[in-house]
Write an enzyme that holds these catalytic residues in place. Sequence first.
Site, mmCIF file in Angstrom:
data_model
loop_
_atom_site.group_PDB
_atom_site.id
_atom_site.type_symbol
_atom_site.label_atom_id
_atom_site.label_comp_id
_atom_site.label_asym_id
_atom_site.label_seq_id
_atom_site.Cartn_x
_atom_site.Cartn_y
_atom_site.Cartn_z
ATOM 1 N N GLN A 1 13.512 131.345 -79.939
ATOM 2 C CA GLN A 1 14.616 132.301 -79.857
ATOM 3 C C GLN A 1 15.857 131.656 -79.249
ATOM 4 O O GLN A 1 16.563 132.255 -78.447
ATOM 5 C CB GLN A 1 14.195 133.522 -79.033
ATOM 6 N N CYS A 2 16.134 130.450 -79.661
ATOM 7 C CA CYS A 2 17.230 129.651 -79.109
ATOM 8 C C CYS A 2 18.284 129.425 -80.186
ATOM 9 O O CYS A 2 17.969 129.413 -81.381
ATOM 10 C CB CYS A 2 16.649 128.308 -78.639
ATOM 11 N N GLY A 3 19.504 129.211 -79.777
ATOM 12 C CA GLY A 3 20.550 128.873 -80.740
ATOM 13 C C GLY A 3 20.260 127.585 -81.495
ATOM 14 O O GLY A 3 20.766 127.376 -82.597
ATOM 15 N N PHE A 4 19.435 126.727 -80.907
ATOM 16 C CA PHE A 4 19.078 125.459 -81.560
ATOM 17 C C PHE A 4 17.805 125.568 -82.403
ATOM 18 O O PHE A 4 17.390 124.592 -83.026
ATOM 19 C CB PHE A 4 18.902 124.348 -80.511
ATOM 20 N N THR A 5 17.170 126.734 -82.441
ATOM 21 C CA THR A 5 15.922 126.914 -83.180
ATOM 22 C C THR A 5 16.024 126.448 -84.641
ATOM 23 O O THR A 5 15.061 125.860 -85.156
ATOM 24 C CB THR A 5 15.440 128.380 -83.088
#
Length: 164
Positions: free
Chosen positions: A40-44
């Site tokens: 659930q990360c912007g980098f996912t």
Amino acid sequence: MAVETPASIYDVSATSIDGTPVSFKTYKDEVLLIVNTASQCGFTPQYQGLQALYDKYASQGLVILGFPCNQFGQQEPGNSDQIQSFCETRFGVSFPLFQKIEVNGSNAHPLYQYLRKAAPGIFGTEAIKWNFTKFLVARNGNVVKRYPPTTKPEDLEKDIQSLL
């Protein structure tokens, strides 16, 4: 009491996402790209780029190892089954994933104790700053380089090619 940092990456063991113990001796003579991940990360979306590298270079000896971590913004809240399902269905991940670990602090997994010491970040700080920090390890087990989360997987291609 702190756990002693391993002398070599090959002294490390970890538990795969399905619960199987894995000795890093398994990865001798392979080029490793080790990444702390989160769903659930912007980098996912980097999972897609990591999988593309794995598809392209696995036959030449590249192994990507994903280590889910919930230490940054609680962005990996799921259990192993949920993480594995998410990675497979959303991004087609087929590279090895491991059970959730901590990468910083007194409960940091021995692998990350080793990696942080072998390749400190900016200004010599060992701490991992966020999800999707990447470590490139040569076939001889030496940590070659540490990359920040903002470095896209495709930007590692030249460095990976030089080690294959």
